[in-house]
Design a protein around this motif. Structure first.
Motif, short mmCIF file in Angstrom:
data_model
loop_
_atom_site.label_atom_id
_atom_site.label_comp_id
_atom_site.label_asym_id
_atom_site.label_seq_id
_atom_site.Cartn_x
_atom_site.Cartn_y
_atom_site.Cartn_z
N MET A 186 0.87 -1.18 0.00
CA MET A 186 0.00 0.00 0.00
C MET A 186 0.91 1.23 0.00
O MET A 186 1.75 1.39 0.89
CB MET A 186 -0.90 0.01 1.24
N LEU A 187 0.75 2.09 -0.99
CA LEU A 187 1.59 3.28 -1.12
C LEU A 187 0.97 4.47 -0.40
O LEU A 187 -0.20 4.81 -0.63
CB LEU A 187 1.76 3.64 -2.60
N HIS A 188 1.77 5.14 0.42
CA HIS A 188 1.29 6.34 1.13
C HIS A 188 1.56 7.61 0.33
O HIS A 188 0.85 8.61 0.52
CB HIS A 188 1.96 6.44 2.50
N THR A 189 2.58 7.60 -0.50
CA THR A 189 2.93 8.78 -1.28
C THR A 189 3.26 8.35 -2.71
O THR A 189 3.40 7.17 -3.00
CB THR A 189 4.17 9.50 -0.68
N HIS A 190 3.35 9.35 -3.59
CA HIS A 190 3.69 9.11 -4.99
C HIS A 190 2.79 8.02 -5.59
O HIS A 190 3.26 7.00 -6.13
CB HIS A 190 5.17 8.75 -5.14
N HIS A 191 1.50 8.27 -5.50
CA HIS A 191 0.50 7.31 -5.97
C HIS A 191 0.64 6.97 -7.45
O HIS A 191 0.16 5.92 -7.90
CB HIS A 191 -0.90 7.83 -5.68
N ALA A 192 1.29 7.85 -8.21
CA ALA A 192 1.46 7.58 -9.64
C ALA A 192 2.24 6.31 -9.89
O ALA A 192 2.14 5.70 -10.98
CB ALA A 192 2.16 8.77 -10.30
N LEU A 193 3.00 5.86 -8.90
CA LEU A 193 3.78 4.63 -9.07
C LEU A 193 2.89 3.40 -9.20
O LEU A 193 3.36 2.34 -9.64
CB LEU A 193 4.75 4.47 -7.89
#
Length: 214
Positions: free
Chosen positions: A67-74
């Protein structure tokens, strides 16, 4: 898509240290090998290239647990599990393409988790106990308040803040769907062993909840 597996009773989620950790990906691989289903990657100081590199150093087969907290574009480059939205970013859940992704967020009041949250699959509620990683971050709720509020929550809630192995029985009794740990794992010089201990406590809870055959 359900954000919490519930395969072994109460969900146990790990959040990465916000700081750089030596051999972090290798440790995470060991946690996944032990059965970790969800790892929240929270690196607030990392740039997009730095976080991309972090993910590239993790074997691809484990990306589906991230689960990504930042840089959702990844999420367009890596087949991650989903995206976590900070409280100030929560409105973006309505306009972010969801597709197969799981969406989660963080809440700090009991009233908010009783309001409709149509775009979220689960949420953290914190701080439930005195934080381990943030010494000046005391518990925000009483047990009585939690017991009264959690049955009215509109989405599965994961306890965050001060979670230790010894507190898992209370977390379950309060009605949480899961528990998220940070300091209990990364604050230990042996994070894998610390996670094993958390797993053992959870397994003991699951075993005690099984009906006894007569």
């Amino acid at each position: 898509m359900d954000g919490l597996s519930g395969e072994c009773g109460m969900e146990l989620i790990v959040i990465t240290s916000p700081e750089r950790v030596g051999q972090e990906q290798q440790v995470c691989c060991q946690l996944f090998a032990l059965g970790l289903q969800t790892l929240h990657v929270r690196k607030p100081g990392a740039t997009l290239p730095e976080l991309r590199n972090w993910l590239q150093l993790l074997p691809e087969r484990y990306h589906r647990h991230i689960m990504l907290h930042t840089h959702h574009a990844l999420a367009q480059e890596f087949a991650v599990k989903g995206l976590h939205f900070r409280e100030t970013e929560r409105a973006a859940t309505a306009t972010t393409e969801k597709g197969r992704l799981i969406f989660s967020s963080s809440f700090h009041t009991l009233g908010a988790v009783q309001q409709p949250q149509p775009y979220l699959d689960y949420a953290f509620l914190s701080p439930v106990f005195q934080s381990i990683s943030k010494k000046d971050y005391p518990a925000a709720f009483t047990s009585d308040d939690l017991k009264a509020a959690l049955p009215k929550a509109t989405l599965p809630l994961v306890a965050l803040g001060g979670i230790t192995a010894e507190k898992l029985p209370l977390v379950q009794n309060l009605g949480f769907a899961g528990a998220a740990v940070l300091g209990a794992v990364w604050g230990n010089p042996e994070p894998v062993q610390a996670y094993r201990r958390l797993l053992q406590f959870r397994e003991d809870l699951t075993a005690s909840a099984r009906p006894v055959s007569v």
